[in-house]
Design an enzyme around this catalytic site. Structure first.
Site, PDB file in Angstrom:
ATOM      1  N   ASN A 150      37.291  52.647  47.294  1.00  0.00           N
ATOM      2  CA  ASN A 150      37.779  51.309  46.936  1.00  0.00           C
ATOM      3  C   ASN A 150      38.478  51.385  45.588  1.00  0.00           C
ATOM      4  OD1 ASN A 150      36.724  49.337  49.105  1.00  0.00           O
ATOM      5  ND2 ASN A 150      34.971  50.669  48.648  1.00  0.00           N
ATOM      6  N   GLU A 151      39.761  51.674  45.677  1.00  0.00           N
ATOM      7  CA  GLU A 151      40.581  51.882  44.480  1.00  0.00           C
ATOM      8  C   GLU A 151      40.842  50.544  43.778  1.00  0.00           C
ATOM      9  OE1 GLU A 151      40.885  54.751  43.509  1.00  0.00           O
ATOM     10  OE2 GLU A 151      41.568  56.185  45.006  1.00  0.00           O
ATOM     11  N   PRO A 152      41.367  50.585  42.530  1.00  0.00           N
ATOM     12  CA  PRO A 152      41.669  49.339  41.829  1.00  0.00           C
ATOM     13  C   PRO A 152      42.464  48.383  42.722  1.00  0.00           C
ATOM     14  CG  PRO A 152      41.972  51.194  40.365  1.00  0.00           C
ATOM     15  CD  PRO A 152      41.659  51.775  41.719  1.00  0.00           C
ATOM     16  N   SER A 193      40.807  46.510  45.010  1.00  0.00           N
ATOM     17  CA  SER A 193      39.984  46.225  46.195  1.00  0.00           C
ATOM     18  C   SER A 193      39.192  44.940  45.992  1.00  0.00           C
ATOM     19  CB  SER A 193      39.012  47.368  46.456  1.00  0.00           C
ATOM     20  OG  SER A 193      39.700  48.558  46.743  1.00  0.00           O
ATOM     21  N   THR A 212      43.022  59.735  41.737  1.00  0.00           N
ATOM     22  CA  THR A 212      42.030  60.255  42.673  1.00  0.00           C
ATOM     23  C   THR A 212      42.557  61.504  43.363  1.00  0.00           C
ATOM     24  OG1 THR A 212      41.154  58.042  43.018  1.00  0.00           O
ATOM     25  CG2 THR A 212      40.723  59.657  44.758  1.00  0.00           C
TER      26      THR A 212
END
Ligand code: GLP
Length: 250
Positions: free
Chosen positions: A151-153, A155, A170
């Site tokens: 859940n990347e920035p 999300s 990532t």
């Protein structure tokens, strides 16, 4: 100043030992009550010592995983299960091959689903978690971007299992194990923040100085979608298990 309970251990091994002991207590209590135990599991370097400790408890102290059901957080898209960097491979190598878990109780998202079938696959994954009774204990690591799972920035807090594009930071962090960033997948399927937050107990592990800045943001910063792990501040039963270096900025 800490908005999430934090336990700081002498080193990562001490934390892994403690968390494995808590996991064993949970499994045995559920066994006694005739209930399965549902574990949410993570990949990455952070949980490896914990998995080693679970294997030790299985071999040395008769801890059985016969009544344990697992759901992994995530999997890369377009990486076959036999690929050494797939999370399917990781989990079998570091845990499942060494314990008595029943193969049908192991769940990971599949990275090899046709693109058009991904939404149905994600929905089925959510359904399987619900049918199992929900997650008793969710294990997490934290990415340098503050991600939990993938859940990347950006999300949302109520996001559910879905396909996501991977953040470049990532992918850079994964590049060495893939022998170059050009081999790192660009997408993954991940449980959502909402899926993770539905777990009854959540423990996030982080070790080493590289994690100290993002741990500080997650534990002491504002709750927002820039740092997905900050959502854990709003969970009633979440904790961070840290070594001294990861806790250094708190
Ligand atoms: C990957 C995983 C995350 C994990 C993170 C941190 O991105 N999808 O679930 O928490 O890496 O990994 P590490 O524990 O190796 O620092």
């Amino acid at each position: 100043m800490n908005k999430i309970p934090v336990k700081v251990f002498a080193d990562a091994q001490a934390a892994a030992t403690q968390l494995a002991s808590e996991t064993a207590d949970l499994i045995r209590a559920n066994d006694d009550a005739g209930r399965p135990t549902v574990l949410g599991l993570a990949t990455g370097a952070s949980p490896i010592l914990y998995y080693g400790e679970l294997i030790r408890l299985h071999r040395g102290e008769g801890l059985s995983f016969t009544n344990v059901i697992t759901f992994n957080l995530d999997e890369y898209v377009n990486l076959p299960p036999g690929h050494k960097e797939s999370y399917w491979f990781f989990m079998h190598h570091h845990l499942f091959n060494h314990i008595d878990i029943q193969p049908e109780n192991i769940h990971l998202p599949s990275g090899m689903i046709a693109e058009t079938d991904i939404p149905a696959h994600c929905e089925a994954y959510e359904q399987a978690i619900t049918s199992a009774g929900g997650i008793d204990l969710q294990i997490l690591g934290i990415g340098r971007t503050g991600h939990i799972g993938f859940n990347e920035p950006g999300s949302p807090k109520d996001s559910r299992t879905r396909a996501v594009q991977l953040n470049e930071i990532t992918r850079e962090d994964a590049a060495p194990s893939f022998d170059g960033i050009e081999h790192v997948p660009t997408a993954a399927i991940t449980m959502g923040c909402g899926t993770i937050l539905a777990a009854r107990r959540i423990v996030l592990m982080a070790w080493g100085p590289g994690k100290a800045p993002i741990v500080k943001k997650a534990v002491q910063g504002p709750v927002n979608n820039i740092v997905s792990a900050s959502y854990l501040q709003e969970h009633p039963n979440a904790a961070f298990y840290l070594d001294q270096a990861a806790a250094a900025n708190l």
